[in-house]
Each structure stands twice: as C-alpha cells, then as structure tokens.
Write an enzyme that holds these catalytic residues in place. Structure first.
Site, PDB file in Angstrom:
ATOM      1  N   GLY A 145      -0.274  -0.366   4.305  1.00 17.72           N
ATOM      2  CA  GLY A 145       0.350   0.520   5.281  1.00 17.72           C
ATOM      3  C   GLY A 145      -0.582   0.790   6.455  1.00 17.72           C
ATOM      4  N   CYS A 146      -0.010   1.291   7.555  1.00 13.58           N
ATOM      5  CA  CYS A 146      -0.798   1.476   8.780  1.00 13.58           C
ATOM      6  C   CYS A 146      -1.816   2.606   8.636  1.00 13.58           C
ATOM      7  CB  CYS A 146       0.121   1.711   9.968  1.00 13.58           C
ATOM      8  SG  CYS A 146       1.323   3.047   9.748  1.00 13.58           S
TER       9      CYS A 146
END
Length: 337
Positions: A134-135
C-alpha cells in the site's frame, strides 16, 4: 519483450502503469482491460497520453501474456482471479490489498510475495505472484526498516502522514471533491488505518519481537506499537510523513545506519538537507531526512503515492522478476515546481 496485460487500466494506478510501460524499453502492452471503455483509445480517458499511444481499451482477457497487473479495487482482485483463471505460467502483480497479509497469500498452489524491494528483493526475483504494498505502508516501512533490521524499534512509534487526494482513488467522494479538499486539511482513520497491518508484519520480519503476542487481531496488535494519524492534504499526489521514535543513536549514527541499509537500493535516498514533497512527485523515489532532538529520532519521508506507493513499485517488481535493470522505465523527472 515482456508481454503485459493490465486489468483495471482506466483508474489512477492503471493510468500511471500505462504511462510508465508505454515507454519501458522491454515491454509490449498486449491489452489494457476496461469493460466500460472497450473500443476507446486510452487517451480518451488518460488524455495526457494523447500523441503518445494509439492503444485501445479492451474487454478481452487471456493468458497469452508474461505478466498480469491487477489495478482493481480492494476485494476485487481476488474476485477477478476466482472468476478468470490465469495460466500458471503467467506472473501476477496485484496492486490491491487482497494478498498482502500473510494469512491471505495463497493462490493456485503457490503464494503471493510481499513486493517491497527494500525488504524482499531476492524473494521477489524468484516469485510468481507479487502483492504490491500500500502507499502509506510503503512510505512508513521505508522510514523504519533500517531500525527494525538492527532490532532498534522502541515500544512506541509515532507517525503523522499526509496524503494527496489521488490516494482515495478515482471514484469521486465528498472528501476528494475539489471545493472541499482545496485549502483544507483533515485527519481520518486515526490510530487504526488498515495499512498498519502490513507495516507491522514487515517490521516483525526484521525485528521478530515487534508484534505483541496475543489473541487480538493483527490490526489491534499493530495499534499497540504504532500511533498513526493519517491526514488528507490539499494536493493531488504524494505522501509526506513525520515519524519519531525514542532512540539512543546519535544523528551521525542514524545517518550511517540508514545510508548503509539503502546503499544498494536505487530509489531510496537519505538526505542531510531538509526535504519537501515536490522532490519525489512523479518519481519512484523515497527521500528521507533524519534529525535528532534530545532522545527523539525524527524521520521525514516523502514518496509519490501513485508511483513508489503503487504503479512505479509494481514496475520495479516486474523488473526484478524478469531479471531486468531495476530502474528500467523508471528514470522519471520530478515536477520540481
């Protein structure tokens, strides 16, 4: 040439993937799947690509490719693979959260490898399936991995991290609307953001006593150690985090630790000058800055949520899986100003 198929190519991460892969020297894009846009030129949706490609969106899906990128929503990747069997010879890189956690990695007799190159580079090289991080998780982990590798993570980690509006995806929402977001700042999912789960598993991989042992859920155990306040920023893209931990390291020792850990990683940099977000926007870079204040070590980290936090990292993983130069297609210019 590596034959590539993309599912979910009309969204933000799909668009970023197309922008990178169109100019990748070792890639041929076989299909850009988007049922709702089938027959349209890619530049009809991603209009910045007008003049760069005549590729059309397609509703087709097949396994006559070398690698499949899944740029679909969370929960939809697993559904897609259940409904559309993929030949076992095809490598898969999933940008959703469906296969990131260790309890959810199984697929077709194999398993998804967590695709953070700065943690799992050698495992990625030999992997058939990759779960792209995920970012927020990418940004936070890169800021903390060197400490975890030496068992130096303290009992409590404090994180304030601000993300751009593209982190919420392409579908409009009240908090991504321009008139609400512009000139505004807000916090959300305080202390309980879902990315804490993958962050805590990665940190525990390097520092095995990091996760508390209990019958609580993974998120609840992660929340005992990581205090995270995510914020929505008034800008389109990028993540800027300010992380502080109690540490006995001097500032010089901290820089030596981080520089040594990332010496062989081409996109992760440690700057002795203060940093800002525009240094990394439109790049696959992570740039960190360290400061020591009394007993507290401050780690600042800037990443682009759509590139190092999503599509750029996915291409970096593809390069590793196919034994290419890790930087192929990813020597990108930051926006600067």
């Amino acid at each position: 040439m590596i034959r590539v198929g993309i599912v979910g190519s009309a969204g933000y991460t799909g668009g970023e993937l197309l922008r990178v892969l169109i100019y990748h020297p070792d890639v041929e894009i076989v299909f850009a799947n988007s049922a709702s846009n089938a027959g349209n030129k890619v530049y009809v949706v991603h209009n910045d690509l007008f003049g760069d490609t005549e590729l059309e969106f397609s509703s087709d899906f097949h396994s006559d490719i070398d690698v499949l990128f899944l740029c679909v929503g969370h929960g939809d990747a697993r559904k897609f693979l259940d409904a559309n069997p993929v030949d076992s010879s095809v490598k898969i890189i999933d940008l959703s959260q469906d296969y990131r956690l260790k309890a959810n990695t199984a697929y077709q007799g194999g398993h998804f490898v967590y695709g953070l190159p700065e943690l799992n580079r050698e495992a990625i090289r030999s992997a058939q399936y990759i779960a792209n991080p995920g970012c927020f998780a990418t940004n936070m982990q890169l800021a903390l991995l060197p400490l975890a590798a030496k068992g130096l993570l303290p009992e409590q980690i404090h994180i304030n991290a601000t993300t751009g509006s593209t982190g919420a995806g392409q579908k409009p929402s009240p908090t991504s609307h321009f008139s609400w977001r512009s000139g505004n700042l807000s916090a959300y999912k305080s202390f309980e953001h879902q990315h804490l789960q993958e962050v805590s598993e990665s940190l525990n991989q390097l520092q095995p006593d990091f996760l508390p042992q209990s019958e609580q859920s993974l998120l609840e155990r992660a929340m005992q150690r990581i205090n995270m306040i995510p914020q929505r920023g008034a800008f389109p893209r990028g993540i800027f985090s300010a992380i502080y931990v109690t540490s006995e390291l001097t500032e010089e020792e901290a820089y030596t630790l981080y520089e040594n850990y990332y010496a062989s990683h081409p996109f992760t940099w440690v700057s002795k000058a203060n940093i800002d977000l525009k240094q990394v926007v439109n790049t696959n870079k992570s740039i960190m800055h360290l400061e020591k204040h009394g007993s507290q070590l401050l780690i600042l980290n800037a990443t682009d949520n759509l590139l190092k936090g999503a599509s750029g990292q996915a291409v970096q993983n593809m390069n590793l899986m196919f034994d290419l130069d890790e930087r192929a297609g990813l020597n990108l210019k930051p926006i600067g100003f």
